[in-house]
Write an enzyme that holds these catalytic residues in place. Structure first.
Site, PDB file in Angstrom:
ATOM      1  N   HIS A   1     -11.883  -4.767   8.298  1.00 41.09           N
ATOM      2  CA  HIS A   1     -12.307  -4.538   6.906  1.00 41.09           C
ATOM      3  C   HIS A   1     -13.552  -3.670   6.833  1.00 41.09           C
ATOM      4  O   HIS A   1     -14.357  -3.829   5.925  1.00 41.09           O
ATOM      5  CB  HIS A   1     -12.596  -5.867   6.204  1.00 41.09           C
ATOM      6  CG  HIS A   1     -11.397  -6.535   5.620  1.00 41.09           C
ATOM      7  ND1 HIS A   1     -10.425  -7.111   6.385  1.00 41.09           N
ATOM      8  CD2 HIS A   1     -10.997  -6.723   4.338  1.00 41.09           C
ATOM      9  CE1 HIS A   1      -9.493  -7.651   5.604  1.00 41.09           C
ATOM     10  NE2 HIS A   1      -9.803  -7.427   4.358  1.00 41.09           N
TER      11      HIS A   1
ATOM     12  N   GLU B   1       0.811  -1.225   0.000  1.00 41.47           N
ATOM     13  CA  GLU B   1       0.000   0.000   0.000  1.00 41.47           C
ATOM     14  C   GLU B   1       0.839   1.267   0.000  1.00 41.47           C
ATOM     15  O   GLU B   1       0.451   2.285  -0.586  1.00 41.47           O
ATOM     16  CB  GLU B   1      -0.964  -0.013   1.189  1.00 41.47           C
ATOM     17  CG  GLU B   1      -2.249  -0.806   0.957  1.00 41.47           C
ATOM     18  CD  GLU B   1      -2.077  -2.308   1.042  1.00 41.47           C
ATOM     19  OE1 GLU B   1      -0.972  -2.753   1.419  1.00 41.47           O
ATOM     20  OE2 GLU B   1      -3.023  -3.052   0.727  1.00 41.47           O
TER      21      GLU B   1
END
Ligand SMILES: Cc1ncc(C[n+]2csc(CCOP(=O)(O)OP(=O)(O)O)c2C)c(N)n1
Ligand SMILES: Cc1ncc(C[n+]2csc(CCOP(=O)(O)OP(=O)(O)O)c2C)c(N)n1
Ligand SMILES: [Mg+2]
Ligand SMILES: [Mg+2]
Lengths: 341, 325, 325, 341
Positions: C129, C60
């Site tokens: 999440h 990321e």
């Protein structure tokens, strides 16, 4: 003076499995070497002046000088082509000067003046000079590496003969950003060269305390099958040769290159660092590896000749200082500018 | 009562905790021989040795994460993130791991981890070494957050943080380190979640944290000269937040200013404001004023930097706005 | 007017931008053959090829950072962070780099980077999440932040984000992807910083973002049955924030509810509340109510998850509190 | 059935520079191998049942099954000592069952029940069972690696004969967290074993698209001078042997070990994944490398013998399912518990 260099320090390039010596075909002429000396001395005198002015309380913030590492900056930056770009670190003065930014404007930035390369917004750790390919010095360790990967990607996608270069220290090889950047660069064969200036220290932490492979940073490149070259960072000719080769390789689009450069930090981490953590021997060893006397010897300069170089360097630095000191302070409310494009 | 600097108080808190319990150890960049980039941990290597005073590589993610693992395995680590700007490199571990292990495990896991960090502007460190990011962590259930403003508070809160069974982030401020203050002879643990009334007053409450407590004190003195009586409350802990104490003060004074060094927009002051206007709506005689940094990264040039960050006179101006002067 | 799902609208925005300008390209995990974990980029690999639709490793930090570098070098990258929970892994690049290059360089650098991400609860993804972290980015000068709630808005705002010369973070919501809505025949760029009045009303203003816009609409219908007239305003862009539009609405209705799915504490609603109480103080007839998730990580078990996140009835209850019912 | 294994897949350990074959002295007896088969079949049937129930719409959230990777879970977990701990990933059912968590409680967790291993707070991606050394399955790639480093550090500091094990996939070797964790572990010689399950895929992204060294993950360990062992992950005996050796090495305090395990993901990334990105050949190859028939063959089991094992596995799974379905839903307001200790 005879200098001894360990065998591991001769310039050599290896890719996994092979170990091939770089032929010194690119060895430069004496005229060029003299230019290198000019640049290295400029950096040295600049940094010394900065130390002096900081200690006198004139400079805001905190600063890191590149004394001892001049050959890396000059060797690499001189090897770059006009359109190549680079990103630097908290220790950025050397790279910026070597790349040809106006010393006046570099000094002015350290004084926070409008005339500074970053117009007073950046400071010592955030020197930018887009015209000279300087896309920013970064005060976050590893912070500039992904961008250099991305710029190298852009050059590759647009098929441009340009390379993006990242400077960073041995300490930076421990941050995740480093790992992710090298991986991506190798995967996509971006036009990027990673220059690891292993100066044996990350602040107060010696290499052996921060990295299991501190004495052979090339192993980090092996983890990505990245081409890597080891080079003696105190030998400007060797750095130049290795950098040229690396740049040409990256420019061709074959993939990125990791330059594992061994160098020495002759002074403290930041100006004013009492270096309580550092032995006298270590400081002496660093001083012993000073790249400037070495180049001087290589050129066989007489005292007078060397003095002439040195005087020129002093002159430029003094001029820069004067320029900086008489520079313009930004208006306070200018702080609100440049937040958005 | 003895006097210590804020720096010495942090150090004393660490030393006492390490002496009392050998599960306590510290990790961070340059904290050993150098004693930390702010000199906070000077001398600890000598006393406790390199097993318990661990110099780390530059690996903010692993520093916090190793702390989490050691904490889960029964230690009480205190990790240091050299500048809070570098929290940006370790948030995954702080937010997704430290804050959530206990919850996701349905109560099986304990993470008694303390994260110390520091930051703050006012000395031209530039845009990447001066952010104040405490607000982010207040948004994260599972974390506790402290921001002590005095030697006495930092020592007592740090002690409590180390002994708390949850991850606690303690914010220190660069410019507070040399500030001296009285501390109790014996270390007095200070509970997390208890505000402190720094100064009593009747016309307006200033809720301030970190360096703004000191700037608010200056402002209060000046206000007094103009006949305005200022109460100052320092929440000290931002999470859990002592809402009761803040609301009580505002109900008394009917006016409020909230002050911190972080950027005003989306700063901690927004939360305090939202709480106060809700719980003390009928008591408020004026809009709650917020004092914080202007909406820009921090500039290097001192004149610009000083323009951006909030000073005593900004607090004073806000105080005056609340009383209509 | 044609109808598109939110998912199709995002895709259409990307496709049109990529057709119009070959500096635009996309990068992210699994966005190529698979078309993204949410199916948003399906078909793009076929049309634009693997040079412009780049599958990345799980990195990321490098994904965002490579986007920054490509942007500085003249491209207009759109990068995808699969779940906004993983912003925690790239914040260093977003906050210290993308947001500050222009400033630190004194205006020399431009970073025309778009970061798309998505998240949201309501389908039991568990605690790692489903976070809603938009508030963090609103605290960062140099960034722009959008959180579109409809197909028309997401297409138009994404287009504008891609063409903006600044880094823009666009938040999408997992549960909105299948939601259909009318879109204009031609793509209509929507300016950043302009709120949209979703529904007019006179008794109370609900300022809602993302999925809460839809839940607020439900609540408004129910409120109407009980004789309460609700105005709904969707800021759409959180930074820059259309304060004027929000304040104007509240000055009209004299009551406000702020609603989002993120945890209430230190959520975006705190900022809106702080702004409103300041600029519309004399107009407010009741405390501003905030609606958001309860202060806990997201539990997996559906019954617990549903208890934590805000629903239409929570908005309705807040509406009623403002009108004293 | 004759299975062909590539030469690179025989169990072997190498540290930088050397390449030494692991002697199969630790080879287990037939009784133990039968236990391995029992465990592997339990995982297989468990995962199949989970797929079935998920497709039936019974299970909330999303789930990842470990079909094809059973030998890794069983080989490693069986090699662990009682006090050893581990951290897992989004693909955690196999590790958790292999370590001996009650299948009923694992299944109950997938149903979000109070009886679940995480009492319904965690779900499939967050299985915890501290009594069985499971310190948490992590849904953030690489998220568990630093903690396992830190736990291994605690064991080392306290001089305990315990090891902390991390499971993670090939895709996880690209995240910075991985790099930082291995570096720190090696530097401090923590009691940690890193188990890289290279199943050739990270979601839809094949190894060759995400890592320049996807076919030799051990290179990642070389970047830290970390001891590493390559092992065929479809051969449970080999995994067990390599894991035992690694655990003993780590337990001794000499340093961490990297296990480079080659395995195959036989099904989609998550349940319901249409795998549009994956060729038929690749799926067939994965199926071909199924570890269960291989172990069956090794044991020379007759159809009846194998059936007996299989029936037992089905029985346990059916029982677990029944238990889970009749489990207790948490009270909604219990969501506010366990936020703080
Ligand atoms: C992410 C991050 N962590 C910590 C620091 C503080 N810091 C500044 S310089 C430095 C040491 C860097 O060492 P190295 O990369 O070897 O560069 P050198 O200073 O030797 O040039 C550290 C730890 C930082 N700037 N960024
Ligand atoms: C930091 C982070 N980025 C992205 C994801 C989304 N994601 C979940 S599993 C996965 C692939 C993981 O691949 P690998 O590590 O090889 O494990 P495998 O699924 O093959 O077991 C991705 C990208 C994530 N969970 N965490
Ligand atoms: Mg260094
Ligand atoms: Mg995989």
């Amino acid at each position: 003076m005879v200098l001894h260099w360990s065998a591991t320090l001769t310039a050599g390039a290896y890719t996994p499995g092979t170990l091939a010596k770089v032929e010194r075909e690119t060895t430069v002429g004496e005229g060029t070497l003299r230019e290198f000396l000019h640049d290295m001395l400029l950096i040295r005198r600049f940094e010394e002046k900065v130390e002096e002015r900081f200690r006198a309380g004139e400079l805001p913030g905190f600063l890191h000088v590149a004394i001892g590492q001049e050959a890396v900056a000059v060797g690499v930056c001189r090897a770059m082509e006009e359109d190549d770009i680079f990103a630097s670190t908290h220790r950025a003065h050397g790279h910026t000067l070597a790349r040809g930014s106006n010393p006046r404007r570099v000094m002015a930035e350290l004084y926070g003046k409008v005339e500074g390369v970053s117009h007073g917004y950046g400071g010592s750790m955030h020197l930018y000079d887009v015209e000279r390919g300087n896309y920013g010095a970064n005060a976050v360790i590893g912070g500039g590496l992904p961008a250099v990967t991305g710029a190298g990607l852009a050059f590759k996608m647009r098929n441009e003969p340009r390379v993006a270069v990242a400077f960073f220290g041995d300490g930076a090889t421990n941050i995740g950003t480093f790992h992710e950047s090298l991986n991506l660069a190798q995967l996509w064969r971006t036009k990027t060269v990673f220059v690891c200036e292993n100066n044996h220290w990350a602040e107060s932490t010696p290499g052996c305390q921060h990295s299991p492979v501190w004495d052979d940073m090339s192993k980090r490149a092996l983890a990505f099958n990245m081409r890597s070259t080891k080079v003696d960072g105190q030998d400007v000719e060797a750095v130049y040769a290795a950098a040229r080769e690396a740049l040409e390789y990256a420019r061709s689009g074959e993939g990125p290159v990791f330059l594992d450069v061994l160098t020495y930090r002759m002074h403290g981490h930041y100006i004013g660092d009492p270096q309580v953590y550092r032995s006298k021997e270590d400081r002496e060893a660093a001083a012993y590896h000073d790249p400037i006397p070495r180049l001087r010897e290589r050129l066989g300069l007489s005292d007078e000749e060397f003095e002439a170089f040195d005087e020129e360097a002093h002159r430029v630095v003094d001029d820069a200082l004067e320029f900086a000191k008489s520079g313009t302070d930004p208006k306070p409310e200018d702080a609100l500018k440049n937040v958005y494009a | 009562m003895p006097e210590l600097t804020y720096r010495e108080a942090v150090r004393d808190g660490l030393v006492q905790a390490m002496r009392a319990d050998d599960r306590v150890f510290i990790m961070g960049e340059d904290i050993a021989e150098m004693g930390g980039s702010m000199g906070v941990t000077q001398g600890l290597l000598d006393e406790f040795g390199s097993e318990r005073v661990r110099n780390t590589p530059i690996s903010e993610m692993a520093i916090v994460g190793a702390g989490i693992g050691a904490a889960m395995a029964g230690m009480r680590p205190v990790v240091e993130i050299m500048y809070e700007d570098f929290l940006t490199l370790s948030l995954e571990q702080i937010v997704n791991q430290a804050a959530k292990h206990r919850y996701m495990s349905g109560g099986q896991i304990t993470v008694p981890l303390t994260i110390r960090t520091q930051g703050g502007a006012g000395w031209s460190p530039g845009a990447q070494h001066a952010q104040q990011l405490e607000a982010w962590l207040v948004h994260v259930p599972g974390l506790k957050v402290a921001y002590p403003s005095t030697p006495q508070d930092v020592r007592g809160l740090l002690w409590t943080a180390i002994h708390d069974d949850n991850p606690v982030v303690v914010f220190e401020h660069r410019l507070l380190y040399p500030v001296k203050g009285e501390v109790s002879e014996e270390l007095e643990p200070i509970p997390l979640g208890k505000a402190r009334v720094v100064r009593e007053g009747t016309d307006v409450t200033v809720i301030a944290i970190g360096p703004l407590v000191h700037r608010a004190l200056e402002a209060a003195k000046q206000a007094e000269e103009e006949g305005i009586s200022v109460e100052i409350v320092d929440p000290r802990t931002l999470q859990p937040l002592d809402e009761e104490a803040l609301v009580a003060s505002v109900k008394k004074t009917n006016r409020a200013v909230v002050a911190h060094e972080a950027v005003t927009r989306m700063g901690f002051g927004a939360e305090v404001t939202a709480v106060l206007q809700h719980q003390a709506f009928d008591y408020l005689d004026a809009p709650i004023e917020r004092v914080g940094a202007k909406f820009t990264p921090l500039a290097f040039a001192p004149v610009m930097e000083q323009y951006v960050i909030p000073h005593a006179e900004d607090v004073l101006a806000a105080i005056k706005r609340t009383v209509g002067k």
